[in-house]
Design a protein around this motif. Sequence first.
Motif, PDB file in Angstrom:
ATOM      1  N   GLU A 183       0.826  -1.211   0.000  1.00 38.39           N
ATOM      2  CA  GLU A 183       0.000   0.000   0.000  1.00 38.39           C
ATOM      3  C   GLU A 183       0.856   1.256   0.000  1.00 38.39           C
ATOM      4  N   VAL A 184       0.447   2.202  -0.837  1.00 36.76           N
ATOM      5  CA  VAL A 184       1.055   3.536  -0.829  1.00 36.76           C
ATOM      6  C   VAL A 184      -0.074   4.562  -0.838  1.00 36.76           C
ATOM      7  N   GLU A 185       0.027   5.534   0.060  1.00 41.88           N
ATOM      8  CA  GLU A 185      -0.976   6.607   0.122  1.00 41.88           C
ATOM      9  C   GLU A 185      -0.262   7.945   0.142  1.00 41.88           C
ATOM     10  N   GLY A 186      -0.759   8.878  -0.650  1.00 39.65           N
ATOM     11  CA  GLY A 186      -0.164  10.202  -0.702  1.00 39.65           C
ATOM     12  C   GLY A 186      -1.193  11.293  -0.551  1.00 39.65           C
ATOM     13  N   ALA A 187      -0.800  12.351   0.147  1.00 35.64           N
ATOM     14  CA  ALA A 187      -1.637  13.548   0.258  1.00 35.64           C
ATOM     15  C   ALA A 187      -0.962  14.671  -0.516  1.00 35.64           C
ATOM     16  N   PHE A 188      -1.741  15.378  -1.312  1.00 38.44           N
ATOM     17  CA  PHE A 188      -1.205  16.417  -2.185  1.00 38.44           C
ATOM     18  C   PHE A 188      -2.037  17.686  -2.052  1.00 38.44           C
ATOM     19  N   LEU A 189      -1.402  18.811  -2.377  1.00 40.33           N
ATOM     20  CA  LEU A 189      -2.108  20.082  -2.511  1.00 40.33           C
ATOM     21  C   LEU A 189      -1.988  20.499  -3.963  1.00 40.33           C
ATOM     22  N   TYR A 190      -3.138  20.654  -4.607  1.00 38.24           N
ATOM     23  CA  TYR A 190      -3.164  20.946  -6.045  1.00 38.24           C
ATOM     24  C   TYR A 190      -3.622  22.383  -6.261  1.00 38.24           C
ATOM     25  N   HIS A 191      -2.712  23.209  -6.824  1.00 38.14           N
ATOM     26  CA  HIS A 191      -3.000  24.616  -7.082  1.00 38.14           C
ATOM     27  C   HIS A 191      -3.339  24.816  -8.563  1.00 38.14           C
ATOM     28  N   THR A 192      -4.429  25.520  -8.837  1.00 38.67           N
ATOM     29  CA  THR A 192      -4.771  25.944 -10.193  1.00 38.67           C
ATOM     30  C   THR A 192      -5.076  27.431 -10.160  1.00 38.67           C
ATOM     31  N   HIS A 193      -5.393  27.987 -11.318  1.00 36.09           N
ATOM     32  CA  HIS A 193      -5.705  29.423 -11.371  1.00 36.09           C
ATOM     33  C   HIS A 193      -6.958  29.764 -10.567  1.00 36.09           C
ATOM     34  N   SER A 194      -7.814  28.749 -10.311  1.00 35.79           N
ATOM     35  CA  SER A 194      -9.060  29.012  -9.589  1.00 35.79           C
ATOM     36  C   SER A 194      -8.963  28.746  -8.091  1.00 35.79           C
ATOM     37  N   GLY A 195      -7.813  28.269  -7.626  1.00 38.15           N
ATOM     38  CA  GLY A 195      -7.670  28.020  -6.194  1.00 38.15           C
ATOM     39  C   GLY A 195      -6.868  26.761  -5.917  1.00 38.15           C
ATOM     40  N   ALA A 196      -7.002  26.244  -4.692  1.00 36.96           N
ATOM     41  CA  ALA A 196      -6.246  25.063  -4.283  1.00 36.96           C
ATOM     42  C   ALA A 196      -7.180  24.057  -3.636  1.00 36.96           C
ATOM     43  N   GLU A 197      -6.871  22.782  -3.816  1.00 42.83           N
ATOM     44  CA  GLU A 197      -7.635  21.723  -3.174  1.00 42.83           C
ATOM     45  C   GLU A 197      -6.682  20.625  -2.716  1.00 42.83           C
ATOM     46  N   GLN A 198      -7.063  19.953  -1.634  1.00 41.23           N
ATOM     47  CA  GLN A 198      -6.253  18.841  -1.140  1.00 41.23           C
ATOM     48  C   GLN A 198      -6.775  17.545  -1.737  1.00 41.23           C
TER      49      GLN A 198
END
Length: 208
Positions: free
Chosen positions: A78-93
């Motif tokens: 098992e591999v699990e990753g948490a990311f923060l994704y930034h776009t021109h409209s904002g950020a989401e986890q």
Amino acid sequence: MNKLILLSLAIKNFQCFKSYTIEFGKHQTDIAGENGSGKTCIYSALTWLLLGKDAYGQSVFDIKRLVDGKKQDRVDVEVEGAFLYHTHSGAEQIKMRRILREKWSTPRGTKENTYVGDETLCWWNDVPVQITDYQTHVSAIIEEEDFKMLTNLKYFLSLKPFVQREYLCKIAGVRSVDDICKENQTWQAFIRRINGKDLQDYLKIIRE
């Protein structure tokens, strides 16, 4: 250009790791160690989570952890990753999880379980999804070529110089080398002074 930031990576029974979690810093996280300590294994865990491949771009590789040189039955990788994704409209986890699970079957007329292969299970933000949908989600936030360019220096250096320049211009938000200097009279005068050629002639030379 969109930005994908790795926040954490949790690894279980993957190659040399039984259980290992990394919390990444806001600006930089250094991973150092002697040969064979697991540095490449960490990168392989990340590439497998995103792309289903190891650090060398192989989709078929030894993924299961060995104990005393032997594979352990019925143990999930098992591999699990948490990311923060930034776009021109904002950020989401975003949370991604990929599991490799063994399949066992009891043939009719026998009492012995038989190993019949592996299956890959995927979750996107804690919701189970088909692997094809998972791959579509990943491709929507980062293409495989971009991932290799940004994370694998050896891959980047293996490319021809004009491909390297084009990609660096891309991530800098510049369409071409011309855009960097076509409006800069001082730069153009400098080019003429050091090699006796106009800007366009010089650009032809560095593209070769």
